[in-house]
Design a protein around this motif. Structure first.
Motif, PDB file in Angstrom:
ATOM      1  N   ILE A   1      49.010  35.600  36.286  1.00 18.80           N
ATOM      2  CA  ILE A   1      48.133  35.990  37.710  1.00 18.80           C
ATOM      3  C   ILE A   1      46.750  36.181  36.997  1.00 18.80           C
ATOM      4  N   LYS A   2      46.717  37.135  36.135  1.00 16.58           N
ATOM      5  CA  LYS A   2      45.244  37.429  35.379  1.00 16.58           C
ATOM      6  C   LYS A   2      44.512  36.171  34.952  1.00 16.58           C
ATOM      7  N   ALA A   3      45.228  35.490  34.376  1.00 20.15           N
ATOM      8  CA  ALA A   3      44.619  34.164  33.877  1.00 20.15           C
ATOM      9  C   ALA A   3      44.249  33.093  34.864  1.00 20.15           C
ATOM     10  N   ALA A   4      45.027  33.159  36.005  1.00 19.78           N
ATOM     11  CA  ALA A   4      44.746  32.318  37.212  1.00 19.78           C
ATOM     12  C   ALA A   4      43.468  32.722  38.020  1.00 19.78           C
ATOM     13  N   LEU A   5      43.308  34.088  38.076  1.00 22.77           N
ATOM     14  CA  LEU A   5      42.267  34.727  38.726  1.00 22.77           C
ATOM     15  C   LEU A   5      40.834  34.698  37.565  1.00 22.77           C
ATOM     16  N   ASP A   6      40.888  34.916  36.464  1.00 23.19           N
ATOM     17  CA  ASP A   6      39.908  34.493  35.430  1.00 23.19           C
ATOM     18  C   ASP A   6      39.364  33.122  35.625  1.00 23.19           C
ATOM     19  N   ALA A   7      40.277  32.011  35.825  1.00 24.07           N
ATOM     20  CA  ALA A   7      39.812  30.613  35.757  1.00 24.07           C
ATOM     21  C   ALA A   7      39.127  30.557  37.059  1.00 24.07           C
ATOM     22  N   VAL A   8      39.506  31.232  38.401  1.00 23.44           N
ATOM     23  CA  VAL A   8      38.969  30.962  39.730  1.00 23.44           C
ATOM     24  C   VAL A   8      37.717  31.548  39.623  1.00 23.44           C
ATOM     25  N   LYS A   9      37.577  32.570  38.703  1.00 21.27           N
ATOM     26  CA  LYS A   9      36.234  33.305  38.663  1.00 21.27           C
ATOM     27  C   LYS A   9      35.315  32.625  37.638  1.00 21.27           C
ATOM     28  N   GLY A  10      35.753  31.673  36.887  1.00 20.81           N
ATOM     29  CA  GLY A  10      35.083  30.969  35.896  1.00 20.81           C
ATOM     30  C   GLY A  10      35.048  31.738  34.613  1.00 20.81           C
ATOM     31  N   VAL A  11      35.910  32.680  34.475  1.00 22.93           N
ATOM     32  CA  VAL A  11      35.822  33.686  33.075  1.00 22.93           C
ATOM     33  C   VAL A  11      36.446  32.888  32.050  1.00 22.93           C
TER      34      VAL A  11
ATOM     35  N   ARG B   1      42.228  29.052  47.255  1.00 22.97           N
ATOM     36  CA  ARG B   1      42.198  29.615  46.011  1.00 22.97           C
ATOM     37  C   ARG B   1      43.681  30.151  45.919  1.00 22.97           C
ATOM     38  N   LEU B   2      44.069  31.015  46.700  1.00 22.64           N
ATOM     39  CA  LEU B   2      45.243  31.829  46.706  1.00 22.64           C
ATOM     40  C   LEU B   2      46.555  30.740  46.547  1.00 22.64           C
ATOM     41  N   ALA B   3      46.416  29.789  47.162  1.00 24.84           N
ATOM     42  CA  ALA B   3      47.400  28.778  47.478  1.00 24.84           C
ATOM     43  C   ALA B   3      47.657  28.158  46.084  1.00 24.84           C
TER      44      ALA B   3
ATOM     45  N   LEU C   1      43.430  39.403  44.531  1.00 27.40           N
ATOM     46  CA  LEU C   1      44.122  38.280  45.254  1.00 27.40           C
ATOM     47  C   LEU C   1      43.838  38.368  46.483  1.00 27.40           C
ATOM     48  N   VAL C   2      43.780  39.653  47.272  1.00 27.40           N
ATOM     49  CA  VAL C   2      43.598  39.515  48.576  1.00 27.40           C
ATOM     50  C   VAL C   2      42.085  39.084  48.738  1.00 27.40           C
ATOM     51  N   LYS C   3      41.151  39.118  47.841  1.00 25.46           N
ATOM     52  CA  LYS C   3      39.758  38.797  48.210  1.00 25.46           C
ATOM     53  C   LYS C   3      39.661  37.377  47.898  1.00 25.46           C
ATOM     54  N   LEU C   4      40.635  36.616  47.514  1.00 26.59           N
ATOM     55  CA  LEU C   4      40.611  35.140  47.288  1.00 26.59           C
ATOM     56  C   LEU C   4      40.561  34.535  48.716  1.00 26.59           C
TER      57      LEU C   4
END
Length: 186
Positions: free
Chosen positions: A84-94, A38-40, A31-34
């Motif tokens: 949160i994990k699902a949102a991060l995966d979507a951000v990373k295109g996973v 994207r964090l918003a 989250l900190v790396k976003l």
């Protein structure tokens, strides 16, 4: 009371709890790396969001940053990590949906380069599209390919389609989708 009964009542082992806490802290580090934008877009508790923003402002690899990351890990224990994990995966295109979305947009780009009539489909799907700009990028991409030049216009087409898609100007969400910038450069 037998020893096996005692272990069942006590829950996960100390080692397992520690692994779980480290996993939550690593999720917090992601989250900190976003970027702020994207964090918003990720639905998290306000306290956690503020802690992440504070960590983003701490320079370098300092002791203060380490303590802040531990604090974020502590806040993560109260949060549900699954969305949160699902949102991060979507951000990373996973995620599969993001991957499928990227592939559909890449196919749209390929079809556009092969046939200028696809511009009509794009105009229907994205009413705000700058069709003149897309035609020019298409001509440039064809010229680049003929001259064996780097695919700059090819990438620009993708970026333009991605911006249209992210802008919410699409009429049919199932028809066309944009890939991430990282994927477009490949």
């Amino acid at each position: 009371m037998q020893e096996s009964d005692h272990q069942e009542d006590s829950g996960p082992s100390k080692s397992q709890r520690k692994r779980d806490m480290h996993a939550l802290q690593e999720l917090g580090e992601e989250l900190v790396k976003l970027s702020k934008e994207r964090l918003a877009k990720i639905a998290i508790d306000d306290n956690l969001r503020e802690a992440v923003r504070d960590a983003q402002r701490i320079p370098g690899r300092s002791e203060a940053l380490r303590r802040q990351m531990q604090y974020i890990g502590k806040l993560m224990r109260d949060a549900d990590p699954t969305p949160i994990k699902a949102a991060l995966d979507a951000v990373k295109g996973v995620s599969r949906a993001e991957t499928a979305r990227m592939h559909r947009l890449e196919r749209l780009r390929e079809r556009l380069i092969e046939d200028e009539k696809v511009i009509g489909e794009i105009a229907t799907q994205y009413p705000g599209a700058d069709l003149q700009q897309l035609r020019q990028m298409r001509r440039n991409a064809i010229r680049e390919k003929e001259l064996n030049r780097p695919p700059r216009a090819f990438r620009e087409i993708y970026q333009a389609l991605r911006e249209l898609d992210l802008g919410g100007g699409r009429r049919d969400d199932d028809e066309y989708v944009m890939p991430d910038e990282d994927e477009a450069d490949e």
